[in-house]
Design an enzyme around this catalytic site. Structure first.
Site, PDB file in Angstrom:
ATOM      1  CD1 TRP A 111      -2.618  -2.160   1.872  1.00 26.41           C
ATOM      2  CD2 TRP A 111      -3.123  -1.017   0.048  1.00 26.41           C
ATOM      3  NE1 TRP A 111      -3.102  -2.496   1.109  1.00 26.41           N
ATOM      4  CE2 TRP A 111      -4.339  -2.640   0.665  1.00 26.41           C
ATOM      5  CE3 TRP A 111      -3.535   0.096  -1.259  1.00 26.41           C
ATOM      6  CZ2 TRP A 111      -4.833  -2.384  -1.124  1.00 26.41           C
ATOM      7  CZ3 TRP A 111      -4.664  -0.633  -2.301  1.00 26.41           C
ATOM      8  CH2 TRP A 111      -4.954  -1.279  -2.352  1.00 26.41           C
ATOM      9  CG  ASP A 181      -3.228   4.155   4.122  1.00 25.55           C
ATOM     10  OD1 ASP A 181      -4.752   3.985   4.505  1.00 25.55           O
ATOM     11  OD2 ASP A 181      -2.621   3.508   3.136  1.00 25.55           O
ATOM     12  CE  LYS A 205      -9.590  -2.760   3.638  1.00 24.28           C
ATOM     13  NZ  LYS A 205      -8.073  -2.415   3.525  1.00 24.28           N
TER      14      LYS A 205
HETATM   15  C1  LIG Z   1      -7.542  -1.267   1.272  1.00 21.02           C
HETATM   16  C2  LIG Z   1      -6.636  -0.728   1.280  1.00 21.02           C
HETATM   17  C3  LIG Z   1      -6.586   0.032   0.510  1.00 21.02           C
HETATM   18  C4  LIG Z   1      -7.591   0.375  -0.346  1.00 21.02           C
HETATM   19  O1  LIG Z   1      -8.742   0.880  -0.196  1.00 21.02           O
HETATM   20  P1  LIG Z   1      -9.630   1.465  -1.040  1.00 21.02           P
HETATM   21  O2  LIG Z   1     -10.828   1.984   0.041  1.00 21.02           O
HETATM   22  O3  LIG Z   1      -9.723   0.219  -2.109  1.00 21.02           O
HETATM   23  O4  LIG Z   1      -9.305   2.353  -2.237  1.00 21.02           O
HETATM   24  C5  LIG Z   1      -5.052   1.217   1.352  1.00 21.02           C
HETATM   25  N1  LIG Z   1      -4.319   1.657   1.440  1.00 21.02           N
HETATM   26  C6  LIG Z   1      -4.941   0.109   2.866  1.00 21.02           C
HETATM   27  C7  LIG Z   1      -3.470   0.184   4.539  1.00 21.02           C
HETATM   28  C8  LIG Z   1      -5.237  -0.776   2.728  1.00 21.02           C
HETATM   29  O5  LIG Z   1      -5.649  -2.014   3.522  1.00 21.02           O
END
Ligand SMILES: *Cc1c(COP(=O)(O)O)cnc(C)c1O
Length: 369
Positions: A111, A181, A205
């Site tokens: 990511w 993030d 998540k």
């Molecule tokens: C799942 C995830 C993403 C991507 O998320 P989207 O909402 O599908 O764009 C980005 N960063 C992390 C750490 C993730 O777990």
């Protein structure tokens, strides 16, 4: 198989998927109770206009609970946007940098890699540290980080959902604000906001259903976006419009509100953190004691949220997944880029789910190991 619709929800199916992930049973039941008639309005939340007093109350309550649960200071704006976490890979540099500006980033897995690549389209990205050479099995040691003198921010992915590595401490960036993030580990431990400029998370998540993207941003960083970007991608504009510049993802916002209420009732972040440690420790102990299962991540970098593991005999992968499913343990396949298995243990996963998985794994090893 127990019937979720009949209310036999509690400990029947355990969903270890990385996201969209399982939601707390109590939240799902509450949503079902309110589905056709929210608080006597005769309407579903899905049918409420986003500017009605009813929906505004839902929205404000969610924000207030989030602020309270995470102790978010008043000088941070909270935005409820769309576009997913991925949208922030562009919105962050478009709002916080000018062309030619430099940012620092830590490359610790899939990511952060995607975010670095996207940011590179808009500004100069210095990869201050990378664990690519050791296949992202450890967070690079702080002593080797090559931070720039003039970076606008230090970017990192607090929990790498695919590789299963998680920062154990807040990175030290000196005066430079941190941008993180936290899609897969927000709401699982306290955050020291004094070090941060911006935190974002896709909801699916740990916060609610897909469709909602949370941005928590220090207000003094607003108002410097590039002039030529769509206004809808400008944080300051969204902050001014209270995330209602256009129709927000109302139902996801409502569901996130129910999740936040649930977290509060369960005892808040301290309880979420303690449970996350308990769940993940249990699984790591089993894996480490086993000759059959293995986890490649350095002990000081292991994620409490996503635990990738390998079977010694990879030809048994499909058998493992099939048998797990018949025990109600679903979505254990690893990400396609790393293979093997992955157990995602977010806030909604009860400890009984981990016990059930651990019992199944021990038995599987006895029979096939
Ligand atoms: C799942 C995830 C993403 C991507 O998320 P989207 O909402 O599908 O764009 C980005 N960063 C992390 C750490 C993730 O777990």
């Amino acid at each position: 198989m127990p019937d979720r619709l009949a209310g036999e929800v509690s400990n029947s199916i355990y969903n270890f998927g990385a996201g969209p992930a399982m939601l707390p049973t109590a939240v799902m039941q509450r949503a079902r109770e309110e589905f056709l008639d929210w608080h006597g309005t005769g309407l579903s939340v899905m049918e409420l206009g986003h500017r009605t007093p009813e929906f505004i109350a839902i929205a404000e309550q969610a924000e207030a609970n989030l602020r309270e649960i995470l102790s978010i200071p008043d000088n941070f704006a909270i935005l409820f946007l769309q576009g997913g976490a991925t949208s922030q890979f562009s919105m962050v540099p478009l709002n916080l940098t000018a062309p030619g500006d430099r940012v620092d980033a830590l490359y610790t897995g899939l990511w952060s890699g995607k975010a670095i690549k996207e940011a590179g389209r808009y500004c100069s990205v210095n990869v201050a540290a990378s664990s690519e050479n050791n296949h992202f099995t450890a967070i690079p040691d702080t002593s080797g980080w090559q931070l720039s003198a003039n970076a606008r921010y230090l970017y990192f992915t607090d929990n790498e959902t695919v590789h299963g590595v998680e920062f154990q401490q807040t990175p030290k960036s000196g005066e430079v604000p941190l941008v993180s993030d936290m899609t897969s580990n927000l709401l699982t431990r306290p955050i020291d906001f004094s070090a941060y400029g911006l935190i974002f998370a896709g909801a699916q998540k740990n916060l609610g259903p897909a469709g909602l993207t949370l941005v928590i941003v220090r207000e003094d960083l607003l108002g410097n976006s590039r002039q030529d970007i769509p206004r809808l991608y400008d944080y300051a504009f969204n902050a001014k419009e209270h995330s209602m510049a256009n129709t927000p993802p109302t139902y996801s916002w409502y569901m996130a509100g129910l999740v936040l209420q649930w977290i509060k009732q369960e005892g808040g972040i301290p309880v979420m953190e303690q449970r996350a440690i308990a769940r993940s420790s249990k699984l790591y102990q089993l894996i480490d004691a086993s000759e059959f299962f293995s986890n490649p991540i350095a002990t000081g970098s292991r994620s409490r949220m996503n635990i990738p593991f390998l079977l010694r005999d990879e030809t048994l992968n499909n058998t493992f997944l099939k048998e797990a499913k018949s025990h109600g343990l679903v979505a254990l396949a690893g990400h396609r880029s790393v293979g093997g298995m992955r157990a995602s243990l977010y806030n909604a996963m009860p400890e009984a789910g981990v016990d059930c998985l651990a019992g199944f794994m021990a038995d599987f090893e006895r029979r096939y190991g």
